[in-house]
Design a protein around this motif. Structure first.
Motif, mmCIF file in Angstrom:
data_model
loop_
_atom_site.group_PDB
_atom_site.id
_atom_site.type_symbol
_atom_site.label_atom_id
_atom_site.label_comp_id
_atom_site.label_asym_id
_atom_site.label_seq_id
_atom_site.Cartn_x
_atom_site.Cartn_y
_atom_site.Cartn_z
ATOM 1 N N ASN A 321 0.408 -0.841 0.708
ATOM 2 C CA ASN A 321 0.095 0.059 0.168
ATOM 3 C C ASN A 321 0.864 0.973 0.079
ATOM 4 O O ASN A 321 1.998 0.587 -0.033
ATOM 5 N N GLY A 325 0.378 5.906 4.540
ATOM 6 C CA GLY A 325 -1.353 6.394 4.558
ATOM 7 C C GLY A 325 -1.968 5.609 6.594
ATOM 8 O O GLY A 325 -2.190 5.829 6.909
ATOM 9 N N THR A 488 -6.177 4.374 2.784
ATOM 10 C CA THR A 488 -5.670 3.240 3.196
ATOM 11 C C THR A 488 -6.228 2.905 3.945
ATOM 12 O O THR A 488 -6.875 3.470 5.041
#
Ligand code: NA7
Length: 533
Positions: A321, A325, A488
């Motif tokens: 990811n 985040g 996220t």
């Protein structure tokens, strides 16, 4: 000043850093106050989180109070990033230094808090049956204080001890010659895993999602550097207060894409070697532009690959990811720990845990025997501690019911229908996106100034209006959606708790902008609040 006719002016829940300063500031302003605390001592999150390697991810010289110049000058930190025992000692020192212990009732866990409109006061009751009444109630219950026990079957079946990192035994845990299973690889897992690995016979880490971690580059604090900081503390604090996250450091405004690949890589290397959370300050658009973020992800992946010898394990440790985040982790020897012969990493995406049983952890593919299980699965963040109390406002509706579809609050400080109730670093304030110390000091000062203002004018209640709360919450959601942060899945938006509403809770508009708004509200006669005689 006229005292309220209730027993205390202010009831404070929690004796962490916020609760301690609240009590001190109330007394300075001539307000009577009493603190109720569930634990047997002060320190809040630092009282409970005693797992090996527990350490603050903000540098010691900034993760401390600034309200008292002598305290700031006289306290000496031993390391760049303090470990939990030293931070707890600091909390204990503050409690003694300002004579606060006589204002705190320990082993008082609040069960109910309800507002009586006729008497215009709050009554709190604790699980031990005691009650406390006060005109105002301030919840200083912390953002990360309600441990998250994952819904895994079989806790009671396991023959050995199961320890949650956030409820660590005070006497410590002896891992020597033991096989240990750790579930969870967030900050608590990442900090504790190297220590457990060094002590245990064998360690199995169960990872669902890998996290980005930068080295702390922790070291003893150079006394000369500490002296230089102390000589210029006011400038450091001022500079920090102008930063989005209230942490002093160098934050570039340049785009990561505006420089050559070599220059960018060298900057990442320099910041990696410097250590800590300001790694993310390398460029101004890392959390705004996917392509910029990708460049940093590539760097961290290369680092993991260069540290971890087993390339399959290295791949598993690489988060996919965006970086930043989730709150980044700050570690000492985390990735290198996977080079040890006594450590193995299990990917829960390929073999989820089915249950705990008498001898250990069972997954869909294997049985992993263990003598001790460590649960490092974090917290029901920001709202968890508030929702587990039965808090009833003017209409009698529970706060947890008001927040069923996600929290809303005016400035993260107060809620409509809950007069005279304040929250320190509540949802809708910058809180966990900042250095918590300046954030909580700001809240304590704003709240106590507000209460003083009310008492001086003989006013009985203050309550956020529904429209002010709605407008603020809409703004909180708007700024959450700026850039990449809220995309996220994380505890910022409740994603780690099954069934919890998916709402981004902290205020992402920046500490300076937030403080200005709070200041404007107060100087504009508490704009957005209704006051009554
Ligand atoms: P975090 O950051 O919430 O991390 C919790 C970890 O536990 C994370 O890796 C989770 O994986 C994992 N987790 C949670 N539930 C499960 C279940 N059911 N099975 C397996 N793994 C699970 O908490 P921390 O205590 O580490 O840190 C909290 C903050 O404290 C941190 O951000 C710093 O600010 C200080 P997931 O990512 O959910 O897949």
């Amino acid at each position: 000043m006229k005292k309220s006719d209730t027993e205390y002016d202010v009831a404070i829940v929690g004796a962490g850093f916020a609760g301690l300063y609240l009590l001190h500031r109330c007394r300075q302003l001539g307000l009577t106050a009493r603190v109720w605390e569930k634990a047997t001592g002060v320190g809040g999150v630092w009282f409970w989180n005693r797992y090996p390697g527990a350490r603050c991810d903000v540098e010691s010289m900034q993760y401390c109070y600034q309200f008292d110049t002598d305290l700031q000058q006289q306290w000496n930190w031993s390391e760049r990033y303090s470990a939990q025992p030293e931070i707890l000692q600091y909390a204990q020192h503050v409690a003694k230094r300002f004579d606060l212990l006589n204002g705190i009732d320990f082993e008082h866990q609040v069960e109910n808090a309800s507002f009586d409109s006729e008497k215009a006061h709050w009554t709190l009751s604790a699980t031990n049956g005691n009650t406390l009444s006060a005109r105002y109630c301030v919840m200083a219950t912390g953002c990360l204080s309600q441990p998250n026990w994952p819904a895994i079957e079989g806790y009671d079946d396991f023959n050995g001890p199961v320890h949650h990192t956030a409820l660590w035994p005070h006497e410590g845990v002896d891992f020597h010659n033991k096989s240990v299973a750790v579930i969870g690889t967030g900050s608590s897992g990442i900090q504790s895993i190297p220590h457990i690995a060094a002590d245990a016979k064998a360690l199995t880490v169960f990872q669902r999602t890998p996290n980005y971690s930068v080295p702390a580059q922790n070291a003893p604090l150079d006394p000369k550097l500490a002296d230089t900081i102390k000589a210029n503390y006011a400038q450091l604090r001022q500079s920090a207060s102008e930063k989005h996250n209230a942490i002093d450091g160098h934050y570039s405004t340049q785009s990561a894409l505006s420089v050559s690949d070599e220059e960018r890589w060298a900057e990442y290397e320099r910041r990696w070697n410097h250590g800590g959370l300001t790694f993310l300050g390398a460029y101004g658009d890392l959390l705004r532009k996917q392509e910029s973020n990708d460049t940093m992800v590539e760097f961290v992946h290369a680092k993991i690959n260069s540290i971890v010898k087993d390339k399959q394990v290295a791949q598993l440790l690489m988060p996919r990811n965006i970086i930043g985040g989730k709150r980044m982790c700050v570690d000492t020897n985390y990735y290198a720990t996977y080079n040890r012969d006594n450590v193995q990493l299990i990917d829960l995406n390929s073999q989820p845990i089915t249950r705990l049983n008498t001898t250990g952890v069972q997954t869909t593919q294997s049985q992993f025997d263990a003598d001790i299980i460590v649960i490092a699965t974090g917290f029901d963040a920001m709202t968890g501690a508030l929702n587990q109390m039965d808090i009833r406002g003017r209409s009698g509706t529970a706060l947890s019911a008001k927040w069923q579809d996600g929290p809303s609050s005016y400035l993260g400080l107060a809620m409509h229908d809950f007069p005279n109730l304040f929250t320190v670093t509540g949802p809708g304030s910058p809180s966990v996106l900042t250095n918590m110390m300046p954030s909580l000091e700001h809240h304590v000062e704003w709240i106590t100034d507000c209460i003083f203002h009310m008492q001086e004018r003989n006013l009985a209640t203050i309550e956020a209006t529904a429209s002010a709360e709605q407008a603020w919450w809409q703004h909180v959601q708007e700024v959450a959606n700026v850039g990449l942060k809220s995309a996220t899945k994380s505890w910022y938006s409740g994603a780690n708790i099954k069934g919890k509403a998916n709402v981004f809770m902290p205020y992402n508009g920046g500490f300076p902008q937030y403080c200005k708004k709070c200041h404007d509200v107060a100087t504009n006669n508490y704009d957005g609040f209704l006051k009554s005689k």
